[in-house]
Design a protein around this motif. Sequence first.
Motif, PDB file in Angstrom:
ATOM      1  N   GLN A  20      25.882  -8.216 137.204  1.00 22.22           N
ATOM      2  CA  GLN A  20      25.733  -7.695 135.718  1.00 22.22           C
ATOM      3  C   GLN A  20      25.797  -8.680 134.799  1.00 22.22           C
ATOM      4  OE1 GLN A  20      27.718  -3.852 134.000  1.00 22.22           O
ATOM      5  NE2 GLN A  20      28.972  -3.883 136.073  1.00 22.22           N
ATOM      6  N   PRO A  22      26.257  -9.726 130.524  1.00 21.02           N
ATOM      7  CA  PRO A  22      26.294  -9.236 129.256  1.00 21.02           C
ATOM      8  C   PRO A  22      25.171  -9.273 128.334  1.00 21.02           C
ATOM      9  CG  PRO A  22      27.455 -11.173 129.457  1.00 21.02           C
ATOM     10  CD  PRO A  22      26.739 -11.124 130.748  1.00 21.02           C
ATOM     11  N   ASP A  23      25.152  -8.383 127.143  1.00 19.15           N
ATOM     12  CA  ASP A  23      24.186  -8.425 126.289  1.00 19.15           C
ATOM     13  C   ASP A  23      24.598  -9.467 125.354  1.00 19.15           C
ATOM     14  OD1 ASP A  23      22.143  -7.974 124.599  1.00 19.15           O
ATOM     15  OD2 ASP A  23      22.672  -6.039 123.923  1.00 19.15           O
ATOM     16  N   LYS A  66      33.124 -13.612 120.874  1.00 20.33           N
ATOM     17  CA  LYS A  66      32.620 -12.268 121.833  1.00 20.33           C
ATOM     18  C   LYS A  66      33.628 -12.379 122.988  1.00 20.33           C
ATOM     19  CE  LYS A  66      29.168  -9.782 123.321  1.00 20.33           C
ATOM     20  NZ  LYS A  66      28.792  -8.824 122.669  1.00 20.33           N
ATOM     21  N   LEU A  68      34.093 -10.675 126.994  1.00 14.05           N
ATOM     22  CA  LEU A  68      33.777 -10.613 128.045  1.00 14.05           C
ATOM     23  C   LEU A  68      34.581 -10.517 129.121  1.00 14.05           C
ATOM     24  CD1 LEU A  68      30.752 -12.797 127.651  1.00 14.05           C
ATOM     25  CD2 LEU A  68      30.705 -10.733 127.001  1.00 14.05           C
ATOM     26  N   GLY A  87      29.306  -0.928 132.193  1.00 12.86           N
ATOM     27  CA  GLY A  87      28.832  -2.231 131.596  1.00 12.86           C
ATOM     28  C   GLY A  87      27.481  -1.849 131.089  1.00 12.86           C
ATOM     29  N   LYS A  88      26.635  -0.642 131.473  1.00 12.37           N
ATOM     30  CA  LYS A  88      25.664  -0.254 130.614  1.00 12.37           C
ATOM     31  C   LYS A  88      26.053   0.266 129.289  1.00 12.37           C
ATOM     32  CE  LYS A  88      22.175   1.498 133.677  1.00 12.37           C
ATOM     33  NZ  LYS A  88      22.762   1.837 135.180  1.00 12.37           N
ATOM     34  N   GLN A  89      27.243   0.890 129.137  1.00  8.26           N
ATOM     35  CA  GLN A  89      27.706   1.404 127.927  1.00  8.26           C
ATOM     36  C   GLN A  89      28.383   0.188 126.874  1.00  8.26           C
ATOM     37  OE1 GLN A  89      30.954   3.972 128.229  1.00  8.26           O
ATOM     38  NE2 GLN A  89      31.221   4.366 126.108  1.00  8.26           N
ATOM     39  N   HIS A  90      29.084  -0.751 127.315  1.00  7.36           N
ATOM     40  CA  HIS A  90      29.759  -1.633 126.832  1.00  7.36           C
ATOM     41  C   HIS A  90      29.012  -3.034 126.678  1.00  7.36           C
ATOM     42  CE1 HIS A  90      33.047   0.901 125.820  1.00  7.36           C
ATOM     43  NE2 HIS A  90      33.231   1.100 127.035  1.00  7.36           N
ATOM     44  N   ARG A  91      28.256  -3.089 127.482  1.00  3.41           N
ATOM     45  CA  ARG A  91      27.375  -4.540 127.746  1.00  3.41           C
ATOM     46  C   ARG A  91      28.152  -5.777 127.622  1.00  3.41           C
ATOM     47  NH1 ARG A  91      22.159  -3.791 127.153  1.00  3.41           N
ATOM     48  NH2 ARG A  91      21.186  -1.777 127.120  1.00  3.41           N
ATOM     49  N   ASP A  92      29.454  -5.735 128.221  1.00  2.00           N
ATOM     50  CA  ASP A  92      30.331  -6.888 128.008  1.00  2.00           C
ATOM     51  C   ASP A  92      31.067  -7.274 129.436  1.00  2.00           C
ATOM     52  OD1 ASP A  92      32.045  -4.642 128.517  1.00  2.00           O
ATOM     53  OD2 ASP A  92      33.081  -4.994 126.722  1.00  2.00           O
TER      54      ASP A  92
END
Length: 284
Positions: A20, A22-23, A66, A68, A87-92
């Motif tokens: 994964q 992060p965004d 930020k 993470l 991870g999909k939900q929070h992207r962190d």
Amino acid sequence: MEPFEEPPHVLKKSHGKFLQLPDIDCKQKPPFLVLLVTSSHKQLAARMAIRKTWGRETEVRGRHVKTLFLLGASDITDEMNATAQEGKQHRDIIQKDFKDNYYNLTLKTMMGMEWVHHFCPQAAFVMKTDSDIFVNVGYLTDLLLKKNKTSLFFTGYLKPHELPIRKKSSKWFVSKFEYPWDRYPPFCSGTGYVFSSDVASKVFSVSDSVPFLKLEDVFVGLCLANLKIRPEELHTKQTFFPDGLRFSVCLFRKIVTCHSMTPQNLLTYWQALENSQEQNCSAV
């Protein structure tokens, strides 16, 4: 705890592949400060508390910040699925496919350094901390701006003269085979240390020529010694507290880290700090 799968004196710095990422686009919007929080699959409550408190901060003193989370892999499918959803939900979340256990905390920390090196060298500063820590991001930002040292900088709770623990029953036991010397080089407590982003790339680049140790803070200290970078104080007063502290609004306004936080305490203390903006602490 399972032993480390490779010979203990070898660390392949690019161990495992990223599961994964992060965004965050550091090129478009370079962060002033990236907070990397080591966490494990079971610590969802701690991650949620951080996301609602100090990890929620995105602009501090006009600077982009930020937070993470660093995770390894679990043998339990449900845990892996839950973390993928989170991870999909929070992207962190930054995650690699090495086993998530205490012995691999060094790999987890190096994964954070690798991520900064490859994906976010534009950050000015990076902090590595744990999921049971209170971080006063505002005060840390103030102190970093005041310090104004943007390269070859490393700070935290300094441990300049630590000796290896040779007692086998200790969680921090290190054998003579793993580390034959009598003293560790200067390092900072793993509960929270801060460095300029160039240090992440430098530590990452020397990490596989340094003897592997499961004690990530000491391992980073060994990398720093190899690079001839000396950890230094952030402030004339103590601001990093690797042990717990009794909470008071005025005290917590002027610290950077405090250890041994339960998720509930973190939420309570943060609320108290948020609600007390006008409280006069000048007498303290």
